[in-house]
Design an enzyme around this catalytic site. Structure first.
Site, mmCIF file in Angstrom:
data_model
loop_
_atom_site.group_PDB
_atom_site.id
_atom_site.type_symbol
_atom_site.label_atom_id
_atom_site.label_comp_id
_atom_site.label_asym_id
_atom_site.label_seq_id
_atom_site.Cartn_x
_atom_site.Cartn_y
_atom_site.Cartn_z
ATOM 1 N N HIS A 99 5.264 1.058 -17.005
ATOM 2 C CA HIS A 99 6.343 1.443 -17.980
ATOM 3 C C HIS A 99 7.478 0.201 -17.485
ATOM 4 C CE1 HIS A 99 4.751 4.528 -20.250
ATOM 5 N NE2 HIS A 99 4.571 5.021 -19.083
ATOM 6 N N THR A 151 1.549 -4.439 -3.515
ATOM 7 C CA THR A 151 3.050 -4.309 -4.477
ATOM 8 C C THR A 151 3.048 -6.399 -4.764
ATOM 9 O OG1 THR A 151 4.426 -4.761 -2.831
ATOM 10 C CG2 THR A 151 4.273 -2.249 -3.641
ATOM 11 N N LYS A 169 -2.528 -9.515 10.771
ATOM 12 C CA LYS A 169 -3.160 -10.608 11.541
ATOM 13 C C LYS A 169 -3.768 -11.645 10.100
ATOM 14 C CE LYS A 169 -7.358 -8.570 12.393
ATOM 15 N NZ LYS A 169 -8.202 -8.398 14.116
#
Length: 172
Positions: A99, A151, A169
């Protein structure tokens, strides 16, 4: 007042898919929504109680040789493209819509939806319970740690973990 309606019970037949390859295994309890927008390659395993929630638009593709653990949830409103030979652990969530924040004068639930495709390239491995958020591109050979929240994009061969996921890594 918004009127809600059911999306159905998730039952499906193999002939309803846009494309379905050979040796695609659906374990008990798998639910599929909008199979007409889902293309499945060959030799795919989909674990118990996984939900493949395609949408009335955009495409949901799973490549050859991919293994998906039990109790995963994939919401493909913005589109999902999973490459070949990808391992996806139990309980993984892939979300492709959110949203839009429109200020305090409208409840977030009723604000505009934003759709962003998720891409997972070949040979990646997604750890148990990881969450992939809208618009993320996971590169080739990437390893995502268990419980990570991804994200942002992850470059090829990086290993990421944590909340939010960070590179720990690079695979060589």
């Amino acid at each position: 007042m918004k009127i809600y309606k059911s999306h159905g019970d998730g039952s499906f037949a193999k002939n309803q898919f846009k494309k379905i390859g050979e040796n695609v295994i659906f374990e008990n309890g798998v639910m599929v929504f909008h199979p007409e927008n889902i293309s499945l390659g060959n030799n795919i395993y989909i674990g118990h109680q996984t939900i493949l929630k395609a949408y009335y638009k955009n495409e949901f593709i799973i490549g050859d040789g991919t293994w998906i653990g039990q109790q995963c949830f994939f919401h493909s409103a913005g589109g999902i493209n999973i490459g070949k030979n990808v391992g996806i652990g139990p309980g993984v969530k892939i979300i492709t819509s959110m949203h839009d924040e429109e200020g305090i004068n409208i409840p977030i639930l009723h604000s505009k939806l934003v759709f962003k495709k998720v891409i997972i390239d070949d040979d990646a491995d997604i750890g148990t319970g990881a969450v992939i958020l809208p618009g993320v591109h996971i590169g080739k050979g990437v390893q995502i740690g268990a419980g990570a929240v991804v994200t942002s994009d992850v470059p090829d061969y990086h290993v990421v973990a944590g909340v939010p996921a960070k590179t720990i890594k690079i695979r060589k």
